[in-house]
Scaffold this motif. Structure first.
Motif, PDB file in Angstrom:
ATOM      1  N   GLY A 143       0.813  -1.207   0.000  1.00 55.64           N
ATOM      2  CA  GLY A 143       0.000   0.000   0.000  1.00 55.64           C
ATOM      3  C   GLY A 143       0.848   1.259   0.000  1.00 55.64           C
ATOM      4  N   ILE A 144       1.956   1.227   0.731  1.00 58.12           N
ATOM      5  CA  ILE A 144       2.879   2.364   0.740  1.00 58.12           C
ATOM      6  C   ILE A 144       3.496   2.551  -0.650  1.00 58.12           C
ATOM      7  N   VAL A 145       3.881   1.432  -1.267  1.00 56.19           N
ATOM      8  CA  VAL A 145       4.465   1.493  -2.612  1.00 56.19           C
ATOM      9  C   VAL A 145       3.497   2.156  -3.583  1.00 56.19           C
ATOM     10  N   GLN A 146       2.221   1.816  -3.495  1.00 53.31           N
ATOM     11  CA  GLN A 146       1.240   2.374  -4.426  1.00 53.31           C
ATOM     12  C   GLN A 146       1.114   3.877  -4.279  1.00 53.31           C
ATOM     13  N   ARG A 147       1.310   4.375  -3.065  1.00 54.45           N
ATOM     14  CA  ARG A 147       1.222   5.824  -2.856  1.00 54.45           C
ATOM     15  C   ARG A 147       2.465   6.551  -3.368  1.00 54.45           C
ATOM     16  N   VAL A 175       2.971   5.859 -11.158  1.00 59.18           N
ATOM     17  CA  VAL A 175       1.746   5.252 -11.675  1.00 59.18           C
ATOM     18  C   VAL A 175       1.419   4.065 -10.785  1.00 59.18           C
ATOM     19  N   GLY A 176       0.343   4.162 -10.047  1.00 62.51           N
ATOM     20  CA  GLY A 176      -0.008   3.097  -9.123  1.00 62.51           C
ATOM     21  C   GLY A 176      -1.053   2.162  -9.685  1.00 62.51           C
ATOM     22  N   PHE A 219      -3.094  -1.288 -10.922  1.00 59.27           N
ATOM     23  CA  PHE A 219      -2.806  -2.332 -11.902  1.00 59.27           C
ATOM     24  C   PHE A 219      -2.022  -1.784 -13.089  1.00 59.27           C
ATOM     25  N   ALA A 220      -2.244  -0.523 -13.396  1.00 58.82           N
ATOM     26  CA  ALA A 220      -1.550   0.072 -14.542  1.00 58.82           C
ATOM     27  C   ALA A 220      -0.054   0.209 -14.288  1.00 58.82           C
ATOM     28  N   GLY A 221       0.330   0.247 -13.046  1.00 55.79           N
ATOM     29  CA  GLY A 221       1.737   0.443 -12.730  1.00 55.79           C
ATOM     30  C   GLY A 221       2.494  -0.838 -12.429  1.00 55.79           C
ATOM     31  N   ARG A 222       1.926  -1.977 -12.733  1.00 56.87           N
ATOM     32  CA  ARG A 222       2.611  -3.244 -12.444  1.00 56.87           C
ATOM     33  C   ARG A 222       3.893  -3.374 -13.263  1.00 56.87           C
TER      34      ARG A 222
END
Length: 306
Positions: free
Chosen positions: A247-251, A255-256, A258-261
């Protein structure tokens, strides 16, 4: 001393100390807390896992109502009482005298084994020399020397308990250091921690840390299922921690979601995991990790939603 290649396990009531999962013992009664003024049968009427005598007069009650008898750290040099305790016919838990070297501790354990039937468990608790008034003082007492405890276990082959009543926060470290069990004692309102909270902390340590570090060879279906349950508990704990980090990584990521995988990173992750789990291999680990990653992404999206 015993050979380093010889491993012992000692049954204490329904608990097996020294093989399989680490155990938690929450019932330790010291008759020394009463200064010889209490009736041992009355004090032990509800039965105790471990019991420490004040004098030889307490031993008949202990033999009848306890699962094991304790050679207390404050009186390890009272040889007549030590001899009487060792010959009682119960497993003997030998506490280390504060500041005693490992040779003295293991020598006393060997003496008790020779005077009794060989069922001896070591106990490290950090009890100060002057603490002779009972376990309330002990609960506020010294911390166990986990390095010395580990050395004693390796040298002697005997199972070892860590008394973490004085610092319940050492539970996980004690299991990681090789403790075969934790003693968590409530000694009334002066105890270092609420008894239920302390027991939960200790049980969490033997479950999660034990699942990661203690070897097990279950022989029955219930034992296998219990071992799997401990591993699953450790997995759940790690997955919760991973989800929080994800969750921290996504913030932080530009680009967070699914698009940022980063699929290349995910493949590298699976390859590294396969080195730790070669029997599963990359082909089996890939869908597992994909499910874990997607669960974390869904959770992050839910939390980010207005």
């Amino acid at each position: 001393m015993s050979s380093t290649l010889e491993r012992h396990a000692v049954a204490v009531g329904d608990l097996l100390v020294g093989e399989g999962p680490a155990v938690v013992i929450g019932s330790r009664v010291s008759l020394r807390a009463h200064g010889g003024r209490a009736d041992a049968y009355e004090v032990l009427r509800d039965r105790a896992t471990l019991a420490e005598p004040y004098s030889a007069a307490d031993l008949p009650a202990i033999a009848e109502l306890a699962d094991a008898v304790v050679v207390g750290a404050s009186w390890t040099r009272d040889i007549p009482l030590v001899r009487a305790v060792a010959g009682l016919g119960l497993p003997v838990v030998v506490e280390r005298r504060a500041s005693a070297p490992v040779e003295e501790w293991l020598g006393l354990a060997d003496y008790c084994a020779g005077e009794g039937d060989g069922r001896v468990i070591l106990c490290e608790g950090g009890l100060p020399d002057h603490a002779q008034r009972g376990r309330s003082d002990h609960a506020k007492g010294g911390r166990p020397d986990l390095g010395l405890m580990r050395a004693a276990r390796m040298i002697s082959g005997r199972p070892v308990l860590a008394d973490v009543s004085g610092d319940i926060g050492l539970s996980a470290a004690a299991v990681a250091a090789g403790a075969d069990g934790l003693i968590v004692e409530s000694a009334g309102p002066e105890s270092a921690a609420d008894p239920l909270t302390a027991l939960r902390v200790a049980e969490e340590a033997v479950t999660v840390v034990g699942a990661l570090l203690r070897p097990e060879a279950p022989a029955t279906l219930p034992e296998c299922r219990a071992a799997i349950d401990r591993v699953d508990a450790a997995l759940a704990t790690l997955l919760e921690h991973r989800a929080a980090l994800a969750g921290i990584v996504q913030r932080i990521k530009p680009v967070g979601g699914f698009a940022g995988r980063d699929m290349a990173r995910e493949r590298a992750l699976v390859a590294r995991m396969a080195l730790r789990a070669p029997s599963l291999g990359e082909a089996r680990l890939a869908p597992i990790m994909n499910a874990v990653i997607e669960a974390g992404l869904h959770l992050a999206e839910e939390r980010a939603a207005p």
